[in-house]
Design an enzyme around this catalytic site. Structure first.
Site, short mmCIF file in Angstrom:
data_model
loop_
_atom_site.label_atom_id
_atom_site.label_comp_id
_atom_site.label_asym_id
_atom_site.label_seq_id
_atom_site.Cartn_x
_atom_site.Cartn_y
_atom_site.Cartn_z
N GLU A 102 -11.69 2.87 7.81
CA GLU A 102 -10.41 2.75 7.09
C GLU A 102 -10.11 1.26 6.95
OE1 GLU A 102 -7.59 4.58 5.72
OE2 GLU A 102 -7.02 2.48 5.43
N ASP A 105 -11.86 9.93 1.52
CA ASP A 105 -10.44 10.30 1.52
C ASP A 105 -9.63 9.04 1.25
OD1 ASP A 105 -7.96 11.37 1.93
OD2 ASP A 105 -8.21 11.69 4.09
N GLY A 106 -9.77 8.54 0.04
CA GLY A 106 -9.07 7.31 -0.32
C GLY A 106 -7.74 7.60 -0.96
N SER A 107 -6.98 6.52 -1.19
CA SER A 107 -5.74 6.70 -1.95
C SER A 107 -6.07 6.64 -3.43
CB SER A 107 -4.70 5.66 -1.51
OG SER A 107 -5.28 4.40 -1.42
N ASP A 113 -4.63 8.48 7.88
CA ASP A 113 -3.60 9.29 8.55
C ASP A 113 -4.19 10.20 9.62
OD1 ASP A 113 -4.49 11.73 7.20
OD2 ASP A 113 -3.53 10.93 5.42
N GLN A 157 -1.80 -3.73 0.90
CA GLN A 157 -0.88 -2.78 0.28
C GLN A 157 0.42 -2.69 1.06
OE1 GLN A 157 -3.58 0.51 0.46
NE2 GLN A 157 -3.60 0.56 2.68
N PRO A 190 -6.69 -1.45 -2.71
CA PRO A 190 -8.01 -1.53 -2.08
C PRO A 190 -8.89 -0.31 -2.35
CG PRO A 190 -6.30 -1.20 -0.43
CD PRO A 190 -5.60 -1.44 -1.72
N1 PUT Z 1 -5.67 10.63 0.28
C1 PUT Z 1 -4.57 10.79 -0.62
C2 PUT Z 1 -4.94 11.26 -1.94
C3 PUT Z 1 -4.25 10.68 -3.12
C4 PUT Z 1 -2.84 10.98 -3.29
N2 PUT Z 1 -2.29 10.77 -4.59
#
Ligand code: PUT
Length: 280
Positions: free
Chosen positions: A106, A157-159, A86, A31, A164
């Protein structure tokens, strides 16, 4: 002329902040990762050009993803975070002295490195806490391992479901998390916006319910995620969100910026238009 960055949500909606400067931009096989300094929200992290977290409102996200699970799981000695690069969720988990071992898996070391260097207040002391064990690797492979001691709490705690993180949004992943939990362990995942991404949210909650037998979505606004309430979903083989351990709640509400007992009770209320689509 002022420089702005807009997250393009769809062809009708953008969410933008005025920038002071860009601190970091990187790209790898997973990414793109950027850290910018904004006028309104302090420094902020973007992944694939989507806002992830900012210094000013990160507690509104990290406290919410962490504490409902941590104050209700009967045991919290072994905790797993998938994603969380983070460091904010790790920081919140490690507030509990009962936590003996925290694994965080992560996928992208660049997120961790950029966060440590440019957003050090978010991970805070988590990065050097002896209970914290960071693995740069694939969280899906991790939860499919059968040689791991079970976890008391698993936090995803993903995006967002692009790149990915896409594999964190399907039934086989939830099943693997179920398999890695103790009998009374608690699972929680961020579960997108019930306004902008309603179909994704509904699908996630329904799949989690199919795996766990129950699913408890909860909702609260996160400024950076732009459209009303964000959501997380709580699930367990046995435990319900009402199962508050009083001593832990008292400890955390003394030090948290936002989360407290009243918020805990309020956030599990499901809006009717969502409830009608959930198979709860
Ligand atoms: N861990 C971040 C959450 C998703 C943000 N759009």
């Amino acid at each position: 002329m002022a420089l702005w960055y807009d997250e393009v949500i769809n062809d009708q909606v953008r969410f933008g902040l005025k920038l002071k400067r860009t601190l970091f931009m990187g790209e790898n096989q997973y990414q793109t990762v950027s850290v910018v300094e904004t006028e309104a929200m302090g420094r902020a992290l973007l992944i694939d050009d989507l806002w992830m977290t900012s210094e000013v409102d990160e507690k509104g996200y990290h406290e919410m993803i962490t504490h409902p699970a941590m104050v209700t799981a009967p045991k919290i000695e072994r905790v797993l975070i998938i994603g969380g690069g983070d460091g904010g969720t790790a920081r919140e988990v490690l507030r509990y002295s009962e936590v003996k071992h925290l694994d965080m898996v992560e996928i992208d070391g660049m997120v961790v490195d950029a966060s440590k260097e440019f957003l050090p207040s978010i991970g805070g002391s988590a990065w050097t806490d002896p209970r914290f064990h960071l693995t740069i690797g694939d969280g899906i492979e991790w939860v499919n391992r059968t040689d791991l001691e079970p976890y008391d709490v698993i936090i995803v705690d993903g995006s967002d479901p692009v790149g990915p993180a896409e594999g964190l949004f399907n039934k086989s992943f939830y099943q693997a998390c179920f398999d890695r939990l103790t009998d009374d362990g608690v699972f929680v995942t961020q579960s997108e916006s019930a306004i902008l991404f309603l179909d994704t949210h509904v699908e996630m909650v329904n799949l989690i319910k199919e795996v766990f037998g129950h699913a408890f979505p909860y909702y609260r606004g996160v400024f950076l995620y732009s459209a009303g309430p964000w959501s997380w979903t709580y699930a367990s083989k046995k435990i319900r969100p009402e199962n508050i351990v009083d001593s832990r709640m008292s400890m955390i509400e003394d030090i948290a910026e936002i989360y407290n007992r009243d918020i805990h009770h309020g956030i599990f209320a499901i809006p009717n238009y969502v409830r009608r689509r959930l198979k709860l």
